[in-house]
Design a protein around this motif. Structure first.
Motif, PDB file in Angstrom:
ATOM      1  N   SER A 107       0.817  -1.209   0.000  1.00  0.00           N
ATOM      2  CA  SER A 107       0.000   0.000   0.000  1.00  0.00           C
ATOM      3  C   SER A 107       0.851   1.259   0.000  1.00  0.00           C
ATOM      4  CB  SER A 107      -0.931   0.014   1.219  1.00  0.00           C
ATOM      5  OG  SER A 107      -1.807  -1.063   1.175  1.00  0.00           O
ATOM      6  N   PHE A 119       0.645   4.276  -2.800  1.00  0.00           N
ATOM      7  CA  PHE A 119       0.266   5.656  -2.534  1.00  0.00           C
ATOM      8  C   PHE A 119       1.413   6.632  -2.732  1.00  0.00           C
ATOM      9  CE2 PHE A 119      -3.778   4.074  -1.546  1.00  0.00           C
ATOM     10  CZ  PHE A 119      -4.590   5.107  -1.974  1.00  0.00           C
ATOM     11  N   LYS A 157       0.572   9.749  -4.961  1.00  0.00           N
ATOM     12  CA  LYS A 157       0.923  11.092  -4.484  1.00  0.00           C
ATOM     13  C   LYS A 157       1.874  11.786  -5.456  1.00  0.00           C
ATOM     14  CE  LYS A 157       2.752  13.617  -0.531  1.00  0.00           C
ATOM     15  NZ  LYS A 157       3.289  13.513   0.822  1.00  0.00           N
ATOM     16  N   PHE A 186      -4.453   7.638   3.426  1.00  0.00           N
ATOM     17  CA  PHE A 186      -3.628   6.784   2.575  1.00  0.00           C
ATOM     18  C   PHE A 186      -2.304   7.448   2.237  1.00  0.00           C
ATOM     19  CE2 PHE A 186      -7.646   4.588   0.837  1.00  0.00           C
ATOM     20  CZ  PHE A 186      -7.656   3.719   1.904  1.00  0.00           C
ATOM     21  N   GLU A 187      -2.341   8.730   1.889  1.00  0.00           N
ATOM     22  CA  GLU A 187      -1.102   9.426   1.545  1.00  0.00           C
ATOM     23  C   GLU A 187      -0.167   9.547   2.746  1.00  0.00           C
ATOM     24  OE1 GLU A 187      -1.226  13.008  -0.701  1.00  0.00           O
ATOM     25  OE2 GLU A 187      -2.207  12.056  -2.410  1.00  0.00           O
ATOM     26  N   PRO A 200      -5.988   0.588   1.050  1.00  0.00           N
ATOM     27  CA  PRO A 200      -6.946   0.944   0.000  1.00  0.00           C
ATOM     28  C   PRO A 200      -7.618  -0.280  -0.611  1.00  0.00           C
ATOM     29  CG  PRO A 200      -4.719   1.062  -0.844  1.00  0.00           C
ATOM     30  CD  PRO A 200      -4.610   0.803   0.634  1.00  0.00           C
TER      31      PRO A 200
END
Length: 72
Positions: free
Chosen positions: A3, A7, A11, A38-39, A45
């Motif tokens: 993940s 991200f 990003k 998430f960032e 996600p």
């Protein structure tokens, strides 16, 4: 791919397009709070969330399932 790596890609793409988190949330239909989590490396996600973000950013999301030699 984990993940965090995913991200980081999202990003970086968002930033390269000069898109704010708020705008990406609106364009993708993903909640701003979810995107921020998430960032920042929190959360996990769903495939649906990744697809929405990918579509908004012009990224292709694919899933590969490999047989790792485990016999059922």
């Amino acid at each position: 791919m984990h993940s965090r790596e995913i991200f980081d890609i999202v990003k970086a793409r968002r930033e390269s397009l000069n898109v704010t988190q708020e705008t990406l949330a609106q364009l993708s239909g993903v909640a701003l709070r979810t995107l921020k989590q998430f960032e920042s490396g929190k959360g996990n996600p769903t495939l649906q969330t990744l697809q929405k973000l990918g579509e908004a950013l012009g990224l292709e999301v694919t899933v590969v399932i490999k047989n790792m030699g485990v016999n059922a």
